[in-house]
Scaffold this motif. Structure first.
Motif, mmCIF file in Angstrom:
data_model
loop_
_atom_site.group_PDB
_atom_site.id
_atom_site.type_symbol
_atom_site.label_atom_id
_atom_site.label_comp_id
_atom_site.label_asym_id
_atom_site.label_seq_id
_atom_site.Cartn_x
_atom_site.Cartn_y
_atom_site.Cartn_z
ATOM 1 N N ALA A 194 0.822 -1.218 0.000
ATOM 2 C CA ALA A 194 0.000 0.000 0.000
ATOM 3 C C ALA A 194 0.857 1.270 0.000
ATOM 4 N N SER A 195 2.087 1.164 0.502
ATOM 5 C CA SER A 195 2.984 2.324 0.555
ATOM 6 C C SER A 195 3.644 2.509 -0.805
ATOM 7 N N SER A 196 2.864 2.943 -1.751
ATOM 8 C CA SER A 196 3.294 2.973 -3.149
ATOM 9 C C SER A 196 2.634 4.122 -3.903
ATOM 10 N N ARG A 197 3.322 4.627 -4.931
ATOM 11 C CA ARG A 197 2.744 5.635 -5.823
ATOM 12 C C ARG A 197 1.838 4.940 -6.839
ATOM 13 N N TYR A 198 2.358 3.840 -7.379
ATOM 14 C CA TYR A 198 1.593 3.084 -8.375
ATOM 15 C C TYR A 198 1.666 1.594 -8.063
ATOM 16 N N VAL A 199 0.526 0.920 -8.170
ATOM 17 C CA VAL A 199 0.469 -0.541 -8.169
ATOM 18 C C VAL A 199 -0.114 -0.941 -9.515
ATOM 19 N N LEU A 200 0.670 -1.681 -10.290
ATOM 20 C CA LEU A 200 0.199 -2.140 -11.602
ATOM 21 C C LEU A 200 -0.031 -3.642 -11.558
ATOM 22 N N PHE A 201 -1.277 -4.071 -11.804
ATOM 23 C CA PHE A 201 -1.577 -5.491 -11.963
ATOM 24 C C PHE A 201 -1.431 -5.842 -13.443
ATOM 25 N N LEU A 202 -0.603 -6.833 -13.752
ATOM 26 C CA LEU A 202 -0.461 -7.323 -15.129
ATOM 27 C C LEU A 202 -1.187 -8.661 -15.201
ATOM 28 N N VAL A 203 -2.254 -8.730 -15.987
ATOM 29 C CA VAL A 203 -3.057 -9.944 -16.030
ATOM 30 C C VAL A 203 -3.389 -10.285 -17.472
ATOM 31 N N THR A 204 -2.999 -11.493 -17.907
ATOM 32 C CA THR A 204 -3.240 -11.891 -19.299
ATOM 33 C C THR A 204 -3.737 -13.326 -19.374
ATOM 34 N N GLY A 205 -4.524 -13.602 -20.418
ATOM 35 C CA GLY A 205 -4.929 -14.970 -20.728
ATOM 36 C C GLY A 205 -6.282 -15.369 -20.156
ATOM 37 N N THR A 206 -6.908 -16.329 -20.843
ATOM 38 C CA THR A 206 -8.262 -16.760 -20.472
ATOM 39 C C THR A 206 -8.302 -17.441 -19.108
ATOM 40 N N SER A 207 -7.183 -17.971 -18.647
ATOM 41 C CA SER A 207 -7.194 -18.666 -17.336
ATOM 42 C C SER A 207 -7.446 -17.697 -16.188
ATOM 43 N N LYS A 208 -7.336 -16.402 -16.479
ATOM 44 C CA LYS A 208 -7.511 -15.404 -15.420
ATOM 45 C C LYS A 208 -8.865 -14.672 -15.496
ATOM 46 N N THR A 209 -9.667 -15.002 -16.494
ATOM 47 C CA THR A 209 -10.911 -14.246 -16.702
ATOM 48 C C THR A 209 -11.826 -14.279 -15.480
ATOM 49 N N GLU A 210 -12.089 -15.463 -14.970
ATOM 50 C CA GLU A 210 -13.037 -15.578 -13.850
ATOM 51 C C GLU A 210 -12.496 -14.927 -12.574
ATOM 52 N N VAL A 211 -11.252 -15.213 -12.240
ATOM 53 C CA VAL A 211 -10.722 -14.641 -11.002
ATOM 54 C C VAL A 211 -10.612 -13.117 -11.106
ATOM 55 N N LEU A 212 -10.279 -12.615 -12.307
ATOM 56 C CA LEU A 212 -10.197 -11.155 -12.476
ATOM 57 C C LEU A 212 -11.562 -10.520 -12.213
ATOM 58 N N GLU A 213 -12.604 -11.149 -12.711
ATOM 59 C CA GLU A 213 -13.964 -10.626 -12.494
ATOM 60 C C GLU A 213 -14.298 -10.616 -10.998
ATOM 61 N N ARG A 214 -13.947 -11.692 -10.292
ATOM 62 C CA ARG A 214 -14.247 -11.755 -8.861
ATOM 63 C C ARG A 214 -13.477 -10.677 -8.093
ATOM 64 N N VAL A 215 -12.213 -10.507 -8.438
ATOM 65 C CA VAL A 215 -11.387 -9.523 -7.712
ATOM 66 C C VAL A 215 -11.849 -8.107 -8.024
ATOM 67 N N ARG A 216 -12.169 -7.838 -9.318
ATOM 68 C CA ARG A 216 -12.646 -6.500 -9.670
ATOM 69 C C ARG A 216 -13.943 -6.172 -8.947
ATOM 70 N N ALA A 217 -14.696 -7.231 -8.587
ATOM 71 C CA ALA A 217 -15.951 -7.036 -7.850
ATOM 72 C C ALA A 217 -15.702 -6.964 -6.345
ATOM 73 N N GLY A 218 -14.429 -7.128 -5.965
ATOM 74 C CA GLY A 218 -14.059 -6.988 -4.562
ATOM 75 C C GLY A 218 -14.383 -8.193 -3.706
ATOM 76 N N ASP A 219 -14.447 -9.379 -4.326
ATOM 77 C CA ASP A 219 -14.767 -10.595 -3.584
ATOM 78 C C ASP A 219 -13.754 -10.798 -2.460
ATOM 79 N N PRO A 220 -14.177 -10.678 -1.181
ATOM 80 C CA PRO A 220 -13.227 -10.735 -0.050
ATOM 81 C C PRO A 220 -12.507 -12.074 0.085
ATOM 82 N N ALA A 221 -13.014 -13.114 -0.569
ATOM 83 C CA ALA A 221 -12.357 -14.427 -0.476
ATOM 84 C C ALA A 221 -11.049 -14.455 -1.259
ATOM 85 N N GLU A 222 -10.883 -13.492 -2.161
ATOM 86 C CA GLU A 222 -9.685 -13.433 -2.999
ATOM 87 C C GLU A 222 -8.667 -12.478 -2.375
#
Ligand code: 6PG
Length: 247
Positions: A194-222
């Motif tokens: 958190a002690s940062s100017r920028y945090v960049l998430f690099l996410v590519t490929g279909t294997s990440k589609t579902e988890v990216l959606e859950r995290v973008r929705a703020g799913d606390p389990a992730e």
């Protein structure tokens, strides 16, 4: 839209993994060159950043990059020797550092032997030395930039599901022994990231589609859902990860 958390963070969707690497490389070059003093970056591991590190090692890019001004740290690493194929330090050394004019003193790998807890404390001590204080302060970012990936199980850095490190409030670096991935690891904690100017998430490929959606929705389990930055979080993803059809 304050961008301090994963839900309100800006998302950039690019054609493919190569475009993601080019975008991040350009952004990193811009910010590193802009920096009036030392520029501190925490690198991510795994497979996704390899294209970025390869691009940074290319003479056309490397000749422009201010290597002397940039201090390279790691967001996490597997507690294995550097010559192990699973070492993030080893990967970055092979793909990037061995090919560019970066001063050896500017590379800060995580320790990879001995007692993991002592090793985490040693790396924290190294961070406190460059930071110049023992406590993280709101208007004094430890990192100018933190690169993160996203695991299919929702982990980022080595902040894995169901692990005590997720509740760490004071330590900057801690060991983690995931129950669903190999190797003991050392990882930056949420407060350090958190002690940062920028945090960049690099996410590519279909294997990440579902988890990216859950995290973008703020799913606390992730675990990745709980990433915050005093500065700006950005998602740099490709169309596959974003679940968008290829053009
Ligand atoms: C690590 C990484 C980890 C990584 C994710 C995604 O050491 O494993 O730092 O957090 O970013 O596991 O890995 P991929 O990029 O290989 O999918």
């Amino acid at each position: 839209m304050n961008g301090h958390d994963v839900m309100s963070a800006q998302e950039v969707v690019l054609e493919n993994a190569d475009a993601v690497a080019r975008h991040v490389a350009a952004f990193l070059l811009e910010k590193a060159c802009e920096a009036r003093r030392t520029f501190r970056i925490a690198l991510s591991g795994g497979s996704t950043p390899k294209k970025l590190y390869t691009l940074m090692a290319a003479p056309s890019y490397a000749s422009l990059f201010p290597w002397k001004k940039v201090q390279f740290f790691f967001g996490d690493d597997r507690f294995v020797p550097a010559d192990s194929p699973d070492s993030n330090r080893g990967m970055a050394q092979d793909i990037l550092f061995s090919k560019v004019k970066v001063p050896a003193a500017n590379i800060h790998p995580m320790p990879d032997r001995g007692d993991p807890d002592e090793a985490a404390r040693a790396y924290e001590a190294e961070l406190k030395k460059v930071y110049g204080a023992d406590r993280l302060m709101p208007n004094k970012p430890l990192f100018d930039m933190v690169l993160l990936g996203l695991g299919e199980n929702g982990h980022t850095a080595s902040l894995f599901p169901r692990q005590p490190v997720l509740e760490e409030k004071t330590r900057w670096v801690a060991p983690c022994v995931p129950d669903d991935a190999p190797h003991t690891r050392l990882t930056l904690t949420y407060p350090a990231i958190a002690s940062s100017r920028y945090v960049l998430f690099l996410v590519t490929g279909t294997s990440k589609t579902e988890v990216l959606e859950r995290v973008r929705a703020g799913d606390p389990a992730e675990p990745a859902s709980r990433i915050r930055s005093d500065g700006q979080i950005e998602w740099i993803v490709d169309r596959q990860a974003a679940g968008q059809p290829q053009e």
